[in-house]
Write a protein that holds these residues in place. Structure first.
Motif, mmCIF file in Angstrom:
data_model
loop_
_atom_site.group_PDB
_atom_site.id
_atom_site.type_symbol
_atom_site.label_atom_id
_atom_site.label_comp_id
_atom_site.label_asym_id
_atom_site.label_seq_id
_atom_site.Cartn_x
_atom_site.Cartn_y
_atom_site.Cartn_z
ATOM 1 N N MET A 1 27.110 30.177 17.803
ATOM 2 C CA MET A 1 27.136 29.227 16.709
ATOM 3 C C MET A 1 26.743 27.852 17.253
ATOM 4 N N GLU A 2 25.912 27.149 16.520
ATOM 5 C CA GLU A 2 25.465 25.829 16.950
ATOM 6 C C GLU A 2 26.577 24.798 16.776
ATOM 7 N N SER A 3 26.555 23.789 17.608
ATOM 8 C CA SER A 3 27.542 22.716 17.505
ATOM 9 C C SER A 3 27.188 21.801 16.328
ATOM 10 N N VAL A 4 28.163 21.026 15.894
ATOM 11 C CA VAL A 4 27.915 20.035 14.848
ATOM 12 C C VAL A 4 26.813 19.087 15.307
ATOM 13 N N ALA A 5 26.888 18.631 16.562
ATOM 14 C CA ALA A 5 25.877 17.698 17.067
ATOM 15 C C ALA A 5 24.473 18.283 16.961
ATOM 16 N N ASP A 6 24.311 19.543 17.312
ATOM 17 C CA ASP A 6 22.987 20.167 17.208
ATOM 18 C C ASP A 6 22.528 20.271 15.751
ATOM 19 N N LEU A 7 23.454 20.459 14.850
ATOM 20 C CA LEU A 7 23.117 20.599 13.431
ATOM 21 C C LEU A 7 22.769 19.267 12.769
ATOM 22 N N VAL A 8 23.062 18.141 13.449
ATOM 23 C CA VAL A 8 22.744 16.828 12.873
ATOM 24 C C VAL A 8 21.715 16.068 13.705
ATOM 25 N N GLU A 9 20.963 16.785 14.552
ATOM 26 C CA GLU A 9 19.910 16.090 15.308
ATOM 27 C C GLU A 9 18.930 15.472 14.317
ATOM 28 N N SER A 10 18.144 14.518 14.770
ATOM 29 C CA SER A 10 17.372 13.653 13.875
ATOM 30 C C SER A 10 16.467 14.391 12.882
ATOM 31 N N GLU A 11 15.765 15.424 13.313
ATOM 32 C CA GLU A 11 14.869 16.143 12.406
ATOM 33 C C GLU A 11 15.662 16.821 11.284
ATOM 34 N N ARG A 12 16.760 17.428 11.621
ATOM 35 C CA ARG A 12 17.599 18.092 10.610
ATOM 36 C C ARG A 12 18.245 17.059 9.690
ATOM 37 N N LEU A 13 18.669 15.949 10.260
ATOM 38 C CA LEU A 13 19.314 14.904 9.466
ATOM 39 C C LEU A 13 18.357 14.357 8.413
ATOM 40 N N ARG A 14 17.093 14.196 8.761
ATOM 41 C CA ARG A 14 16.098 13.699 7.806
ATOM 42 C C ARG A 14 15.922 14.651 6.627
ATOM 43 N N LYS A 15 16.185 15.935 6.842
ATOM 44 C CA LYS A 15 16.069 16.915 5.758
ATOM 45 C C LYS A 15 17.326 16.959 4.881
ATOM 46 N N LEU A 16 18.451 16.507 5.434
ATOM 47 C CA LEU A 16 19.723 16.563 4.702
ATOM 48 C C LEU A 16 19.936 15.384 3.760
ATOM 49 N N ALA A 17 19.463 14.207 4.164
ATOM 50 C CA ALA A 17 19.815 12.987 3.441
ATOM 51 C C ALA A 17 18.590 12.307 2.836
ATOM 52 N N LEU A 18 18.822 11.585 1.767
ATOM 53 C CA LEU A 18 17.778 10.764 1.164
ATOM 54 C C LEU A 18 17.443 9.616 2.111
ATOM 55 N N PRO A 19 16.211 9.110 2.068
ATOM 56 C CA PRO A 19 15.840 7.990 2.948
ATOM 57 C C PRO A 19 16.779 6.788 2.819
ATOM 58 N N SER A 20 17.215 6.483 1.610
ATOM 59 C CA SER A 20 18.131 5.341 1.428
ATOM 60 C C SER A 20 19.463 5.592 2.124
ATOM 61 N N ASN A 21 19.980 6.811 2.071
ATOM 62 C CA ASN A 21 21.233 7.121 2.755
ATOM 63 C C ASN A 21 21.049 7.146 4.267
ATOM 64 N N LEU A 22 19.875 7.545 4.742
ATOM 65 C CA LEU A 22 19.594 7.479 6.178
ATOM 66 C C LEU A 22 19.642 6.031 6.659
ATOM 67 N N ARG A 23 19.016 5.138 5.911
ATOM 68 C CA ARG A 23 18.987 3.718 6.279
ATOM 69 C C ARG A 23 20.382 3.104 6.230
ATOM 70 N N LEU A 24 21.092 3.329 5.137
ATOM 71 C CA LEU A 24 22.431 2.751 4.984
ATOM 72 C C LEU A 24 23.414 3.331 5.995
ATOM 73 N N GLY A 25 23.317 4.624 6.259
ATOM 74 C CA GLY A 25 24.183 5.245 7.256
ATOM 75 C C GLY A 25 23.935 4.704 8.646
ATOM 76 N N ALA A 26 22.664 4.468 8.981
ATOM 77 C CA ALA A 26 22.320 3.891 10.291
ATOM 78 C C ALA A 26 22.912 2.490 10.415
ATOM 79 N N GLU A 27 22.878 1.717 9.337
ATOM 80 C CA GLU A 27 23.459 0.369 9.357
ATOM 81 C C GLU A 27 24.965 0.435 9.599
ATOM 82 N N ILE A 28 25.645 1.365 8.947
ATOM 83 C CA ILE A 28 27.093 1.528 9.137
ATOM 84 C C ILE A 28 27.397 1.888 10.587
ATOM 85 N N ALA A 29 26.655 2.854 11.135
ATOM 86 C CA ALA A 29 26.878 3.285 12.519
ATOM 87 C C ALA A 29 26.608 2.147 13.498
#
Length: 98
Positions: A1-29
């Motif tokens: 089973m893949e780790s959470v970290a592997d499941l949220v690598e950048s390419e996969r993350l771009r497919k999960l979230a809208l561009p606006s949520n990617l930008r806002l989430g990056a600002e929060i982090a």
């Protein structure tokens, strides 16, 4: 089973979230708005600071990545809070092979 970290690598993350949520989430982090409560290979839970603190959980299962955030009742939405926690998870994960 893949780790959470592997499941949220950048390419996969771009497919999960809208561009606006990617930008806002990056600002929060980037501003340090994520406080990890539990960090394991198959489960990460955290609090995300902001106007209202949100509780977030990322889980790896046989079906892939599962998630929950207290900001929405829409289970399919990968919100900015989830993005922020995913980014911090990826940064904190041990080095991966490959």
């Amino acid at each position: 089973m893949e780790s959470v970290a592997d499941l949220v690598e950048s390419e996969r993350l771009r497919k999960l979230a809208l561009p606006s949520n990617l930008r806002l989430g990056a600002e929060i982090a980037e501003r340090g708005g994520v406080e990890i409560d539990a960090f394991g290979p198959l489960r990460v839970s955290a609090r995300v600071a902001g106007g209202v603190a949100r509780r977030v959980e990322l889980v790896s299962s046989d079906r892939g990545l599962g998630w929950k955030c207290t900001c929405t009742k829409r289970p399919e939405l990968f919100c900015k809070h989830l993005v922020a926690v995913a980014l911090v998870t990826w940064q904190r994960a041990p080095a991966r092979h490959g």
